[in-house]
Design an enzyme around this catalytic site. Sequence first.
Site, PDB file in Angstrom:
ATOM      1  N   TRP A  89      -7.350  -8.706  -6.391  1.00 33.73           N
ATOM      2  CA  TRP A  89      -5.971  -8.601  -6.367  1.00 33.73           C
ATOM      3  C   TRP A  89      -5.098  -9.679  -6.719  1.00 33.73           C
ATOM      4  CZ3 TRP A  89      -4.945  -3.515  -5.742  1.00 33.73           C
ATOM      5  CH2 TRP A  89      -5.647  -2.670  -5.198  1.00 33.73           C
ATOM      6  N   GLY A 139      -1.197   1.101 -17.078  1.00 32.71           N
ATOM      7  CA  GLY A 139      -1.305  -0.214 -17.190  1.00 32.71           C
ATOM      8  C   GLY A 139      -0.231  -0.794 -18.279  1.00 32.71           C
ATOM      9  N   ASP A 147      -9.582   1.486 -11.996  1.00 29.34           N
ATOM     10  CA  ASP A 147      -9.058   1.417 -10.453  1.00 29.34           C
ATOM     11  C   ASP A 147      -9.468   2.342  -9.643  1.00 29.34           C
ATOM     12  OD1 ASP A 147      -8.077  -1.202 -11.290  1.00 29.34           O
ATOM     13  OD2 ASP A 147      -6.149  -0.463 -11.484  1.00 29.34           O
ATOM     14  N   THR A 183      -6.147   3.279 -16.290  1.00 31.85           N
ATOM     15  CA  THR A 183      -6.104   2.775 -14.792  1.00 31.85           C
ATOM     16  C   THR A 183      -7.096   3.482 -13.988  1.00 31.85           C
ATOM     17  OG1 THR A 183      -3.937   2.135 -15.283  1.00 31.85           O
ATOM     18  CG2 THR A 183      -4.523   2.563 -12.937  1.00 31.85           C
ATOM     19  N   HIS A 196      24.541  21.136   3.326  1.00 30.73           N
ATOM     20  CA  HIS A 196      25.058  20.176   2.808  1.00 30.73           C
ATOM     21  C   HIS A 196      25.979  19.225   3.605  1.00 30.73           C
ATOM     22  CE1 HIS A 196      24.532  21.970  -1.811  1.00 30.73           C
ATOM     23  NE2 HIS A 196      23.656  21.746  -1.219  1.00 30.73           N
ATOM     24  N   LEU A 231      -3.396   7.894  -6.055  1.00 26.06           N
ATOM     25  CA  LEU A 231      -2.282   8.027  -6.515  1.00 26.06           C
ATOM     26  C   LEU A 231      -1.234   8.877  -5.267  1.00 26.06           C
ATOM     27  CD1 LEU A 231      -2.126   8.450 -10.155  1.00 26.06           C
ATOM     28  CD2 LEU A 231      -1.993   6.513  -8.874  1.00 26.06           C
ATOM     29  N   GLU A 280      28.846  18.241   3.705  1.00 24.64           N
ATOM     30  CA  GLU A 280      30.398  18.668   4.242  1.00 24.64           C
ATOM     31  C   GLU A 280      30.074  19.738   5.423  1.00 24.64           C
ATOM     32  OE1 GLU A 280      30.470  18.690  -0.398  1.00 24.64           O
ATOM     33  OE2 GLU A 280      29.001  18.580   1.198  1.00 24.64           O
ATOM     34  N   GLU A 313       3.419   3.277 -13.039  1.00 20.48           N
ATOM     35  CA  GLU A 313       2.536   2.143 -12.256  1.00 20.48           C
ATOM     36  C   GLU A 313       1.386   1.643 -13.351  1.00 20.48           C
ATOM     37  OE1 GLU A 313       0.412   3.089  -9.066  1.00 20.48           O
ATOM     38  OE2 GLU A 313       2.385   3.657  -7.762  1.00 20.48           O
TER      39      GLU A 313
END
Length: 361
Positions: free
Chosen positions: A169, A292, A199, A195, A49, A203, A51, A290
Amino acid sequence: MEEKWMKLALKIAKKGEEKVSPNPMVGAVITRNGQMIASGFHQYFGGPHAEVEAIKKAKDKVKGATLYVTMEPCCHYGKTPPCTKKVIQSGIRRVVVATLDPNPLVSGKGVEELRMAGVDVDIGICEEEAKEVNEAYLKFMKKRIPFVIVKVGASLDGKIATHLGESKWITGSKSRDFAHRLRDKVDAILVGVNTVIKDNPSLLPPSQKHCLRIILDSKLRIPLEAQILKDQDKSDTFIFTTHKAEKQKIKELDNRGVKIVMVKDEEKRVDISEVLKKLGELEIMKLLVEGGGEVIGSFFEKKFVDKLFLFLSPRIIGGRKALGWVEGRGINFLKESPRVKIDSLRRIGEDFLFEGHVNWV
């Protein structure tokens, strides 16, 4: 001077972005007589961490010094030993904390342990900034569901496709590159099956970091030749479906290593409340939605959206049948609509990017 050192610690904390989830980003600065002698940040999940990193760098100069840390030091054993014990053993005289850790295992106990050991502790310097840096962590600890970010590319009149379904696009290449890099900042990416069908995305984030891919598919309509099913070696894929899914297809996808999760059918759609609950159990702290339009609409209807990245292209598409970026039922009255606090507006190529937080009534 207090704010100066804490703001520096917050800046350092952000170096851990993309690497520490589901832990918070934490930065630390150690000073003596108005001079910084060391700094550190939480570099990766499971690593030392902030610290501890700073104390290690300060070496023998640390005794009697002041530690500025952006979140309350932990006081329990997890991936690493308690930071409070390291602070006490180091001989640090004073600790300045920006904000308490909402984790039930800490939540004020770290500060109490330090004070019991004779360390002076002050809380609240740059508290709002510290909460902003770790907004996703704070929500996750409070509600045990992910911080939801919606990313959209649309025309000026809010369309994400023409009435014939053409969408590639709408925005320019610079906007698409920027939007693609957002995947590196989250733990999971979510789309609806439409999607995937239209498309055929992979991903995958540009850095190839491990990032879960989530698909909402109530009837399991995903094509078996979809690109996302060919990249199983690159990232885990979860498909949330309902009792309407064909059992043979479930078996075939399961054999490919796809993780099928059965949830309730809510008005012919996957119940996203159950989806978020399951993702919380998987310790997904940041979720990028993302699209649709139907999927985004369902997240808005349930008031689950926390942040918005809206890329607007300077073109008009028009048409009643052209898809908008928020579909679904919509609201009945304007007083029910959420307000978006615009944090920034910038030009990216020929497009504009609105970045903001969603405030719910």
